[in-house]
Design a protein around this motif. Structure first.
Motif, PDB file in Angstrom:
ATOM      1  N   PRO A   3      -4.666  -8.113 -33.893  1.00  0.00           N
ATOM      2  CA  PRO A   3      -5.679  -9.413 -34.352  1.00  0.00           C
ATOM      3  C   PRO A   3      -5.866  -9.593 -36.260  1.00  0.00           C
ATOM      4  N   ILE A   4      -6.473 -10.245 -36.474  1.00  0.00           N
ATOM      5  CA  ILE A   4      -6.157 -10.711 -37.343  1.00  0.00           C
ATOM      6  C   ILE A   4      -7.399  -9.926 -38.276  1.00  0.00           C
ATOM      7  N   SER A   5      -7.868 -10.292 -39.222  1.00  0.00           N
ATOM      8  CA  SER A   5      -8.715  -9.853 -39.989  1.00  0.00           C
ATOM      9  C   SER A   5      -9.819 -10.559 -39.858  1.00  0.00           C
ATOM     10  N   ALA A   6     -10.845 -10.240 -39.692  1.00  0.00           N
ATOM     11  CA  ALA A   6     -12.298 -11.704 -40.053  1.00  0.00           C
ATOM     12  C   ALA A   6     -12.101 -12.373 -41.189  1.00  0.00           C
ATOM     13  N   ASN A   7     -11.426 -11.447 -41.750  1.00  0.00           N
ATOM     14  CA  ASN A   7     -11.424 -12.187 -43.622  1.00  0.00           C
ATOM     15  C   ASN A   7     -10.697 -13.261 -43.533  1.00  0.00           C
ATOM     16  N   ARG A   8      -9.808 -13.633 -42.352  1.00  0.00           N
ATOM     17  CA  ARG A   8      -8.593 -14.432 -42.067  1.00  0.00           C
ATOM     18  C   ARG A   8      -8.978 -15.612 -41.141  1.00  0.00           C
ATOM     19  N   TYR A   9     -10.457 -14.628 -40.547  1.00  0.00           N
ATOM     20  CA  TYR A   9     -10.688 -15.061 -39.230  1.00  0.00           C
ATOM     21  C   TYR A   9     -11.929 -16.377 -39.031  1.00  0.00           C
ATOM     22  N   TRP A  10     -12.581 -16.037 -40.064  1.00  0.00           N
ATOM     23  CA  TRP A  10     -14.469 -17.276 -40.575  1.00  0.00           C
ATOM     24  C   TRP A  10     -13.566 -16.872 -42.341  1.00  0.00           C
ATOM     25  N   ALA A  11     -13.715 -18.845 -42.962  1.00  0.00           N
ATOM     26  CA  ALA A  11     -13.888 -19.150 -43.947  1.00  0.00           C
ATOM     27  C   ALA A  11     -14.942 -19.719 -44.361  1.00  0.00           C
ATOM     28  N   SER A  12     -15.356 -20.121 -45.634  1.00  0.00           N
ATOM     29  CA  SER A  12     -16.415 -20.927 -46.309  1.00  0.00           C
ATOM     30  C   SER A  12     -16.274 -21.335 -46.766  1.00  0.00           C
ATOM     31  N   ARG A  13     -16.953 -22.695 -47.241  1.00  0.00           N
ATOM     32  CA  ARG A  13     -16.405 -23.962 -48.694  1.00  0.00           C
ATOM     33  C   ARG A  13     -17.954 -24.117 -48.876  1.00  0.00           C
ATOM     34  N   VAL A  14     -18.199 -24.709 -50.032  1.00  0.00           N
ATOM     35  CA  VAL A  14     -19.040 -25.787 -49.888  1.00  0.00           C
ATOM     36  C   VAL A  14     -18.701 -27.140 -50.153  1.00  0.00           C
ATOM     37  N   VAL A  15     -19.913 -27.703 -48.833  1.00  0.00           N
ATOM     38  CA  VAL A  15     -19.735 -29.273 -49.527  1.00  0.00           C
ATOM     39  C   VAL A  15     -21.146 -29.696 -49.758  1.00  0.00           C
ATOM     40  N   THR A  16     -20.949 -30.797 -50.088  1.00  0.00           N
ATOM     41  CA  THR A  16     -22.063 -31.695 -50.753  1.00  0.00           C
ATOM     42  C   THR A  16     -22.204 -33.271 -49.402  1.00  0.00           C
ATOM     43  N   PRO A  17     -23.147 -33.318 -48.315  1.00  0.00           N
ATOM     44  CA  PRO A  17     -23.105 -34.134 -47.845  1.00  0.00           C
ATOM     45  C   PRO A  17     -23.345 -35.999 -49.227  1.00  0.00           C
ATOM     46  N   LYS A  18     -22.674 -37.040 -48.558  1.00  0.00           N
ATOM     47  CA  LYS A  18     -23.231 -37.613 -49.462  1.00  0.00           C
ATOM     48  C   LYS A  18     -25.243 -37.659 -50.078  1.00  0.00           C
ATOM     49  N   GLY A  19     -25.482 -38.011 -50.720  1.00  0.00           N
ATOM     50  CA  GLY A  19     -27.008 -38.246 -51.014  1.00  0.00           C
ATOM     51  C   GLY A  19     -27.619 -36.865 -50.847  1.00  0.00           C
ATOM     52  N   GLY A  20     -27.475 -35.886 -50.905  1.00  0.00           N
ATOM     53  CA  GLY A  20     -27.392 -34.502 -50.620  1.00  0.00           C
ATOM     54  C   GLY A  20     -27.298 -33.342 -51.086  1.00  0.00           C
ATOM     55  N   LYS A  21     -27.946 -31.853 -51.168  1.00  0.00           N
ATOM     56  CA  LYS A  21     -27.886 -30.818 -51.931  1.00  0.00           C
ATOM     57  C   LYS A  21     -25.900 -30.516 -51.597  1.00  0.00           C
ATOM     58  N   PRO A  22     -25.518 -29.388 -52.580  1.00  0.00           N
ATOM     59  CA  PRO A  22     -24.402 -29.251 -51.552  1.00  0.00           C
ATOM     60  C   PRO A  22     -24.871 -27.983 -50.872  1.00  0.00           C
ATOM     61  N   MET A  23     -24.158 -27.601 -50.098  1.00  0.00           N
ATOM     62  CA  MET A  23     -23.943 -26.248 -49.224  1.00  0.00           C
ATOM     63  C   MET A  23     -23.192 -25.162 -48.452  1.00  0.00           C
ATOM     64  N   ALA A  24     -23.485 -23.737 -48.438  1.00  0.00           N
ATOM     65  CA  ALA A  24     -22.032 -23.379 -47.836  1.00  0.00           C
ATOM     66  C   ALA A  24     -22.106 -23.438 -46.004  1.00  0.00           C
ATOM     67  N   ILE A  25     -20.879 -23.865 -45.900  1.00  0.00           N
ATOM     68  CA  ILE A  25     -20.758 -23.521 -44.351  1.00  0.00           C
ATOM     69  C   ILE A  25     -19.672 -22.774 -44.104  1.00  0.00           C
ATOM     70  N   THR A  26     -19.771 -21.768 -42.547  1.00  0.00           N
ATOM     71  CA  THR A  26     -18.632 -21.403 -42.623  1.00  0.00           C
ATOM     72  C   THR A  26     -17.838 -21.956 -41.005  1.00  0.00           C
ATOM     73  N   TYR A  27     -16.592 -21.534 -41.217  1.00  0.00           N
ATOM     74  CA  TYR A  27     -15.534 -21.987 -39.821  1.00  0.00           C
ATOM     75  C   TYR A  27     -14.828 -21.164 -39.807  1.00  0.00           C
ATOM     76  N   VAL A  28     -14.383 -21.754 -38.333  1.00  0.00           N
ATOM     77  CA  VAL A  28     -13.319 -20.905 -37.661  1.00  0.00           C
ATOM     78  C   VAL A  28     -12.250 -21.032 -38.523  1.00  0.00           C
ATOM     79  N   THR A  29     -11.017 -20.224 -38.725  1.00  0.00           N
ATOM     80  CA  THR A  29      -9.671 -20.658 -39.650  1.00  0.00           C
ATOM     81  C   THR A  29      -8.919 -21.105 -38.619  1.00  0.00           C
ATOM     82  N   PRO A  30      -7.582 -22.022 -38.980  1.00  0.00           N
ATOM     83  CA  PRO A  30      -6.801 -22.555 -38.110  1.00  0.00           C
ATOM     84  C   PRO A  30      -5.963 -21.981 -37.209  1.00  0.00           C
ATOM     85  N   GLU A  31      -5.624 -20.505 -38.682  1.00  0.00           N
ATOM     86  CA  GLU A  31      -5.313 -18.963 -37.893  1.00  0.00           C
ATOM     87  C   GLU A  31      -5.670 -18.332 -36.644  1.00  0.00           C
TER      88      GLU A  31
END
Length: 155
Positions: A1-29
């Motif tokens: 199995p792959i590591s949990a650190n490589r299964y999910w990743a997070s990044r900060v996105v800023t929607p138009k006119g909104g506040k920055p927020m962190a999202i967690t997503y499933v990686t391509p790996e």
């Protein structure tokens, strides 16, 4: 199995006119790992996810290092404690998530999970998983007070 650190990743996105927020997503790996799990499941005859309660038994085999015989002579039967390996709990979580939609309908259906870290062998690093449907048991409406006599903390 792959590591949990490589299964999910997070990044900060800023929607138009909104506040920055962190999202967690499933990686391509992780998506590739899920596809691999689905392929293996189909090869062993799993054509649709189990719908009911299930039990998971997982055996994690670390990679056997080239110097394993030296380690065995030096450390004895505990030699495999010196082998680098991903965390057993993280391996289970990644595998449980990857099994969803292919082998099981949802990982909330696990009623029993048994995990073993095995001694490295000649077959390489791998996670061997067995999933079995389990019969629902009668649910007890209330628990006997005797079970909690020593415990003052309410649940």
């Amino acid at each position: 199995p792959i590591s949990a650190n490589r299964y999910w990743a997070s990044r900060v996105v800023t929607p138009k006119g909104g506040k920055p927020m962190a999202i967690t997503y499933v990686t391509p790996e992780a998506k590739a790992y899920r596809e691999q799990i689905g392929m293996v499941a189909r090869q062993v005859g799993v054509l649709s996810p189990l719908k009911g309660r299930v039990m998971l038994y997982a055996q994690l085999y670390p990679h056997r290092p080239l110097d394993w015989e030296r380690r065995m002579r030096k450390l004895g039967e505990l030699w495999d404690d010196s082998v680098q390996c991903i965390d057993l709990g993280n391996a289970e979580k990644v595998a449980s998530d990857a099994l969803q939609g292919t082998v099981i309908s949802n990982d909330c259906m696990f009623r029993r999970i048994i995990l073993d870290r095995m001694e490295p062998d000649a077959h390489g690093a791998r996670l061997v998983v067995r999933v079995k449907e389990v019969e629902p048991k009668c649910v007890q409406a209330t628990l006997p007070k005797e079970l909690f006599d020593e415990c003052e903390v309410p649940f």
